[in-house]
Design a protein around this motif. Sequence first.
Motif, PDB file in Angstrom:
ATOM      1  N   UNK A  60       0.860  -0.926   0.368  1.00 22.24           N
ATOM      2  CA  UNK A  60       0.375   0.020  -0.169  1.00 22.24           C
ATOM      3  C   UNK A  60       1.076   1.212  -0.172  1.00 22.24           C
ATOM      4  N   UNK A  61       1.881   1.285   1.092  1.00 20.89           N
ATOM      5  CA  UNK A  61       2.644   2.305   0.920  1.00 20.89           C
ATOM      6  C   UNK A  61       4.389   2.362   1.084  1.00 20.89           C
ATOM      7  N   UNK A  62       4.840   1.383  -0.301  1.00 29.25           N
ATOM      8  CA  UNK A  62       5.976   1.005  -0.385  1.00 29.25           C
ATOM      9  C   UNK A  62       6.874   2.293   0.486  1.00 29.25           C
ATOM     10  N   UNK A  63       6.535   3.296   0.157  1.00 26.29           N
ATOM     11  CA  UNK A  63       8.114   4.496   1.121  1.00 26.29           C
ATOM     12  C   UNK A  63       7.834   4.378   2.402  1.00 26.29           C
ATOM     13  N   UNK A  64       6.817   3.711   2.597  1.00 26.49           N
ATOM     14  CA  UNK A  64       7.103   3.657   4.399  1.00 26.49           C
ATOM     15  C   UNK A  64       7.158   2.530   5.073  1.00 26.49           C
ATOM     16  N   UNK A  65       8.447   2.240   3.750  1.00 24.97           N
ATOM     17  CA  UNK A  65       9.310   0.566   4.822  1.00 24.97           C
ATOM     18  C   UNK A  65      10.624   0.640   3.963  1.00 24.97           C
ATOM     19  N   UNK A  66      11.230   0.214   4.142  1.00 23.24           N
ATOM     20  CA  UNK A  66      13.119  -0.102   4.363  1.00 23.24           C
ATOM     21  C   UNK A  66      13.338  -1.322   4.804  1.00 23.24           C
ATOM     22  N   UNK A  67      13.855  -2.241   3.549  1.00 27.84           N
ATOM     23  CA  UNK A  67      14.457  -3.458   3.510  1.00 27.84           C
ATOM     24  C   UNK A  67      16.107  -3.301   3.598  1.00 27.84           C
ATOM     25  N   UNK A  68      16.326  -4.271   5.004  1.00 25.12           N
ATOM     26  CA  UNK A  68      17.455  -3.751   5.205  1.00 25.12           C
ATOM     27  C   UNK A  68      18.088  -4.912   5.573  1.00 25.12           C
ATOM     28  N   UNK A  69      19.392  -6.227   4.813  1.00 24.86           N
ATOM     29  CA  UNK A  69      19.630  -7.286   5.506  1.00 24.86           C
ATOM     30  C   UNK A  69      21.148  -7.224   5.859  1.00 24.86           C
ATOM     31  N   UNK A  70      20.387  -8.251   7.460  1.00 22.05           N
ATOM     32  CA  UNK A  70      21.136  -8.090   8.182  1.00 22.05           C
ATOM     33  C   UNK A  70      21.451  -9.624   8.904  1.00 22.05           C
ATOM     34  N   UNK A  92      18.039 -13.784   0.706  1.00 16.96           N
ATOM     35  CA  UNK A  92      19.141 -12.773   0.225  1.00 16.96           C
ATOM     36  C   UNK A  92      18.498 -12.049  -1.493  1.00 16.96           C
ATOM     37  N   UNK A  93      18.597 -12.806  -1.940  1.00 16.44           N
ATOM     38  CA  UNK A  93      18.100 -13.144  -3.708  1.00 16.44           C
ATOM     39  C   UNK A  93      16.742 -12.989  -3.014  1.00 16.44           C
ATOM     40  N   UNK A  94      16.147 -13.380  -2.623  1.00 11.96           N
ATOM     41  CA  UNK A  94      14.478 -13.379  -1.884  1.00 11.96           C
ATOM     42  C   UNK A  94      14.125 -12.336  -2.266  1.00 11.96           C
ATOM     43  N   UNK A  95      14.860 -11.009  -1.013  1.00  6.66           N
ATOM     44  CA  UNK A  95      14.168 -10.395  -0.080  1.00  6.66           C
ATOM     45  C   UNK A  95      15.123  -9.004  -1.445  1.00  6.66           C
ATOM     46  N   UNK A  96      15.832  -9.355  -1.914  1.00  4.22           N
ATOM     47  CA  UNK A  96      16.361  -8.605  -2.880  1.00  4.22           C
ATOM     48  C   UNK A  96      15.492  -8.080  -4.589  1.00  4.22           C
ATOM     49  N   UNK A  97      14.891  -9.208  -5.071  1.00  2.10           N
ATOM     50  CA  UNK A  97      14.102  -9.312  -5.718  1.00  2.10           C
ATOM     51  C   UNK A  97      12.745  -8.956  -5.362  1.00  2.10           C
ATOM     52  N   UNK A  98      12.008  -9.481  -3.843  1.00  3.51           N
ATOM     53  CA  UNK A  98      10.925  -8.844  -3.439  1.00  3.51           C
ATOM     54  C   UNK A  98      11.304  -6.702  -3.513  1.00  3.51           C
ATOM     55  N   UNK A  99      12.673  -5.989  -3.291  1.00  3.22           N
ATOM     56  CA  UNK A  99      12.730  -5.134  -2.913  1.00  3.22           C
ATOM     57  C   UNK A  99      11.960  -4.249  -4.710  1.00  3.22           C
ATOM     58  N   UNK A 100      12.662  -4.828  -6.247  1.00  5.95           N
ATOM     59  CA  UNK A 100      12.213  -4.883  -7.105  1.00  5.95           C
ATOM     60  C   UNK A 100      10.695  -4.598  -7.253  1.00  5.95           C
ATOM     61  N   UNK A 101       9.973  -5.991  -7.042  1.00  2.00           N
ATOM     62  CA  UNK A 101       9.300  -6.447  -7.169  1.00  2.00           C
ATOM     63  C   UNK A 101       8.188  -5.638  -6.747  1.00  2.00           C
ATOM     64  N   UNK A 102       8.405  -4.615  -5.397  1.00  2.00           N
ATOM     65  CA  UNK A 102       6.944  -4.322  -4.951  1.00  2.00           C
ATOM     66  C   UNK A 102       7.403  -2.976  -4.529  1.00  2.00           C
ATOM     67  N   UNK A 103       8.411  -2.712  -5.021  1.00  2.00           N
ATOM     68  CA  UNK A 103       9.010  -0.938  -5.046  1.00  2.00           C
ATOM     69  C   UNK A 103       9.795  -0.716  -3.645  1.00  2.00           C
ATOM     70  N   UNK A 104      10.396  -1.206  -2.642  1.00  2.00           N
ATOM     71  CA  UNK A 104      10.740  -1.390  -1.419  1.00  2.00           C
ATOM     72  C   UNK A 104      12.399  -0.798  -1.470  1.00  2.00           C
ATOM     73  N   UNK A 105      12.871   0.306  -1.325  1.00  2.00           N
ATOM     74  CA  UNK A 105      14.290   0.367  -1.039  1.00  2.00           C
ATOM     75  C   UNK A 105      14.614  -0.555   0.196  1.00  2.00           C
ATOM     76  N   UNK A 106      15.651  -1.149  -0.453  1.00  2.00           N
ATOM     77  CA  UNK A 106      16.588  -2.028  -0.084  1.00  2.00           C
ATOM     78  C   UNK A 106      18.183  -1.954  -0.170  1.00  2.00           C
TER      79      UNK A 106
END
Length: 478
Positions: A60-70, A92-106
């Motif tokens: 709903x609001x991808x700009x309100x989320x941030x992804x961090x590998x940790x 890690x690969x799926x996380x990166x894909x999810x960021x691209x597909x859902x417009x979330x900064x990673x």
Amino acid sequence: MAGPLTLYDKIIDRHRIMSLGAGVQGREERLLLYVDRTVLNEYTSPQAFSGLREAGRKVWRPQAALGVVDHVNSTAANRTDVVEDKGAQGQMDYFARNGRDFGIEMFDVLDPRQGIEHVVLPELGWVLPGMVIAAGDSHTTTYGAFGAVGFGIGTSDIEHLLATQTLPYTRLKRMRARFEGPLPVGVTAKDLIMTLIRKIGADGAAGHALEFAGEAIDALEVEGRMTICNMAVECGARVALMAADEKVFAYIAGRPRSPSSAMLTEAQKTWADMRTDKGAVFDREIVIQAAQVAPMVSWGTSPDQAGTIDDVVPDPEAVAADKRAGVVRALEYMDLAPGTPLSDIRIDRAFIGSCTNARLSDLRDAARVLRGRRVAPGVRAMISPGSSSVRGEAEAEGLDRVFVEAGFEWRQSGCSMCLAMNDDVLAPGERCASSTNRNFEGRQGTGGRTHLMSPAMVAAAAFTGHLTDVRALKLLEA
């Protein structure tokens, strides 16, 4: 709600969309809560994204989320974005894909802003007073240091949050812990929260939003306050809170994603009301005299199984009957005998890191103890800074040279040895002085034995080879 309000109720009321009726036994309100922001990691988010895909929903609001590998990444000094563990690499690969597909900064493992999620968000200036932040990690309580409601959620709730920016929520009971008087020399924020956890137990604040107050709390810098709010979950608190003050405002100002100076000035007019009203009622209050707090270390397999460094390992026969079996099991696992002075316990490993104690001030504390000293023979010591930014700041101050010259491994950022989910683990039987937050069986590796303490205490143990009262070293400073 009417009448004098706690800080917790003020924030919840401002984010309440609608009532969902009474909670369990009609005692607490169920409501639909608006959530301002979330942070995602590669370990707890995959199922949530898979659920969105299966339902054909967008964030709903991808700009309100941030992804961090940790969690699962390597912290080796020369790391790459590839790890040997295929499961971890897949996450890690799926996380990166999810960021691209859902417009979330990673922030991937090679991003200069990468780090542990609860270190990264504050240093970006993305946590502000009065916010509600929910995330798939229990230590989201960290953000209470800024006067924000932060709490951990499960996978299905992550999916609901991403799809709607809301969560069904049950209002918590209110609890306040006051630390009266000034903080003694050689005592840290870690010692304050470990003292509280020992006093009330690992479930002592269950079902509560726990507010911290008092002279000792007010005197802490913001990073120390984050340590306390971070570990509040270890006594069962679902939310931890402190009133924001000028120290918080100064910490936020000028950070990469903090509001502009003009907006911050305007916001502070609203934030001035973000504190508990005089006369507000708490369901439970605890008062601790700060003068009675001493450096703490854990001896068992739960954060409440701890004592001051001048204590001894307890005798199971001397504890309450309902606690006895747990103490017996803990001592068997930790291979400790009743009556052993805690300061006689020898260690194999020393670790400084985690979202609890790996910020710049923590590294400075450890460096002050280690400067001019060497790690004891037979001890392997390592430091994983809380973020790549913290690592860079420490190197700019020359702290890395202090650690390396002392014999510590200077590693990259990540959750590292806080949990056995990456390459940094204890071998069976190894005993570790650790600045982390949990000492459960196997937490740092199968058969590993964890002793929790402050970074300065870890540093002291590293060069003496045994648990050590850092206060005694003040007379020995090189």
